[in-house]
Design a protein around this motif. Structure first.
Motif, PDB file in Angstrom:
ATOM      1  N   SER A   1     -84.970  27.320  22.510  1.00 24.27           N
ATOM      2  CA  SER A   1     -84.311  26.093  22.953  1.00 24.27           C
ATOM      3  C   SER A   1     -84.742  24.911  22.090  1.00 24.27           C
ATOM      4  O   SER A   1     -83.975  23.978  21.856  1.00 24.27           O
TER       5      SER A   1
ATOM      6  N   ARG B   1     -83.647  26.233  18.040  1.00 28.21           N
ATOM      7  CA  ARG B   1     -82.214  26.375  17.726  1.00 28.21           C
ATOM      8  C   ARG B   1     -81.283  25.828  18.811  1.00 28.21           C
ATOM      9  O   ARG B   1     -80.059  25.968  18.701  1.00 28.21           O
TER      10      ARG B   1
ATOM     11  N   TYR C   1     -80.964  26.985  21.813  1.00 28.88           N
ATOM     12  CA  TYR C   1     -80.342  28.140  22.460  1.00 28.88           C
ATOM     13  C   TYR C   1     -80.820  28.264  23.909  1.00 28.88           C
ATOM     14  O   TYR C   1     -82.020  28.400  24.168  1.00 28.88           O
TER      15      TYR C   1
ATOM     16  N   MET D   1     -74.679  34.809  27.358  1.00 34.29           N
ATOM     17  CA  MET D   1     -75.574  34.405  26.263  1.00 34.29           C
ATOM     18  C   MET D   1     -76.642  35.458  25.971  1.00 34.29           C
ATOM     19  O   MET D   1     -77.597  35.201  25.243  1.00 34.29           O
TER      20      MET D   1
ATOM     21  N   THR E   1     -84.041  29.465  28.809  1.00 36.98           N
ATOM     22  CA  THR E   1     -84.083  29.276  27.359  1.00 36.98           C
ATOM     23  C   THR E   1     -84.007  30.617  26.624  1.00 36.98           C
ATOM     24  O   THR E   1     -84.103  31.683  27.234  1.00 36.98           O
ATOM     25  N   GLY E   2     -83.909  30.532  25.298  1.00 38.77           N
ATOM     26  CA  GLY E   2     -83.881  31.742  24.490  1.00 38.77           C
ATOM     27  C   GLY E   2     -85.213  32.451  24.400  1.00 38.77           C
ATOM     28  O   GLY E   2     -85.286  33.578  23.918  1.00 38.77           O
TER      29      GLY E   2
ATOM     30  N   LEU F   1     -83.276  36.585  19.261  1.00 40.27           N
ATOM     31  CA  LEU F   1     -83.584  36.441  20.679  1.00 40.27           C
ATOM     32  C   LEU F   1     -84.936  37.056  21.016  1.00 40.27           C
ATOM     33  O   LEU F   1     -85.314  38.105  20.488  1.00 40.27           O
TER      34      LEU F   1
ATOM     35  N   THR G   1     -73.953  25.893  28.335  1.00 37.47           N
ATOM     36  CA  THR G   1     -75.065  25.966  27.402  1.00 37.47           C
ATOM     37  C   THR G   1     -75.793  24.627  27.316  1.00 37.47           C
ATOM     38  O   THR G   1     -75.378  23.631  27.899  1.00 37.47           O
TER      39      THR G   1
ATOM     40  N   ASP H   1     -75.884  22.931  24.646  1.00 36.80           N
ATOM     41  CA  ASP H   1     -75.291  22.242  23.501  1.00 36.80           C
ATOM     42  C   ASP H   1     -74.494  21.003  23.923  1.00 36.80           C
ATOM     43  O   ASP H   1     -73.363  21.112  24.389  1.00 36.80           O
TER      44      ASP H   1
END
Length: 274
Positions: free
Chosen positions: A26, A29, A31, A61, A95-96, A105, A145, A147
């Protein structure tokens, strides 16, 4: 120092003592996914709808949620008890995780749940909002997301146009605001909202599920040209409920005030949420 409690992965922490590592995807990137719901008098509003979307977003995701829905509800219940905030906003973030190379990932995402005091002021909602349009299609628009890059990048443009938020369109096809869905009322008293290329909000979902005998609501493509003939327009979100849109690109919508159909939908939503 904040006395609020937060939940991270498998334990509760005081917010001032909570942290995740900078190698999280997160941070590296951007993500991850999240969902946000409100509580009123200690009662979560439309919680199951929000959890449906949270687990859907996670799956889309490729993020595995370790907790079952029942376990997550127990965590939320305990967090609300610890914080004792009857009217609040609760955010569930996934988060990723801690990626080995900052790109692929991680095996295990990080789950973060926060709660902050929050209340809705109806008079501020009824005052309405001014929007400016911008040609942009969000990527992975069906997923909630992390984003919000374009929305934040556009803040100077919003201020330059004496607006308060942006309304995205895709080459003339109206989409959504960064944090809200958009609705338009036609001259025939039909309520229209985009059906594709958007995040399908929870407030939007519950408006669409209202009896169609009350007010006809249709999912279809709406164009920029249709704004000129709109009698009313409004946006919907967890934080704004149903908020009238007074102007778009400097031009008044209807009489530039809260309209009768928007007001009627506000009352119907209030009953549904009670």
């Amino acid at each position: 120092m904040s006395s609020n409690f937060v939940f991270i992965n498998d334990a509760f922490f005081q917010a001032s003592q909570s942290a995740i590592l900078v190698k999280d995807l997160s941070v590296q990137r951007g993500y991850g996914i999240f969902d946000f719901f409100k509580t009123v008098n200690n009662r979560p509003i439309f919680l199951d709808d929000h959890l449906d979307r949270f687990y859907y977003s996670a799956a889309q995701m490729h993020l595995q949620v370790s907790q079952s829905r029942a376990q997550l509800k127990e965590i939320l219940k305990e967090l609300m008890k610890l914080n004792n905030m009857p009217d609040s906003g609760i955010r569930i973030t996934l988060t990723g995780g801690y990626s080995a190379d900052g790109y692929n990932l991680a095996e295990q995402p990080n789950l973060i749940i926060t709660q902050n005091s929050f209340s809705i002021h109806q008079h501020a909602i009824d005052k309405g909002i001014k929007l400016v349009t911008y040609n942009y299609q969000r990527q992975l628009s069906h997923i909630k997301t992390l984003d919000y890059l374009t929305a934040i990048w556009l803040q100077p443009l919003i201020k330059e146009n004496a607006a308060e938020d942006v309304l995205y369109h895709n080459n003339g096809a109206l989409r959504e605001c960064p944090r809200a869905n958009f609705f338009l009322v036609t001259a025939n008293n039909e309520v229209l909202t985009a059906g594709d290329g958007i995040l399908k909000g929870i407030t939007r979902k519950n408006i669409l599920s209202l009896p169609q005998t009350e007010i006809p609501i249709i999912e279809k493509e709406i164009t920029l040209d249709e704004l000129a003939g709109a009698k009313e327009a409004f946006i919907t979100s967890t934080t704004k409920n149903i908020m009238p849109v007074t102007t778009i690109d400097g031009k008044s919508i209807g009489n530039g005030k809260l309209g009768p159909l928007t007001s009627k939908l506000q009352e119907l939503l209030k009953i549904k949420a009670s």
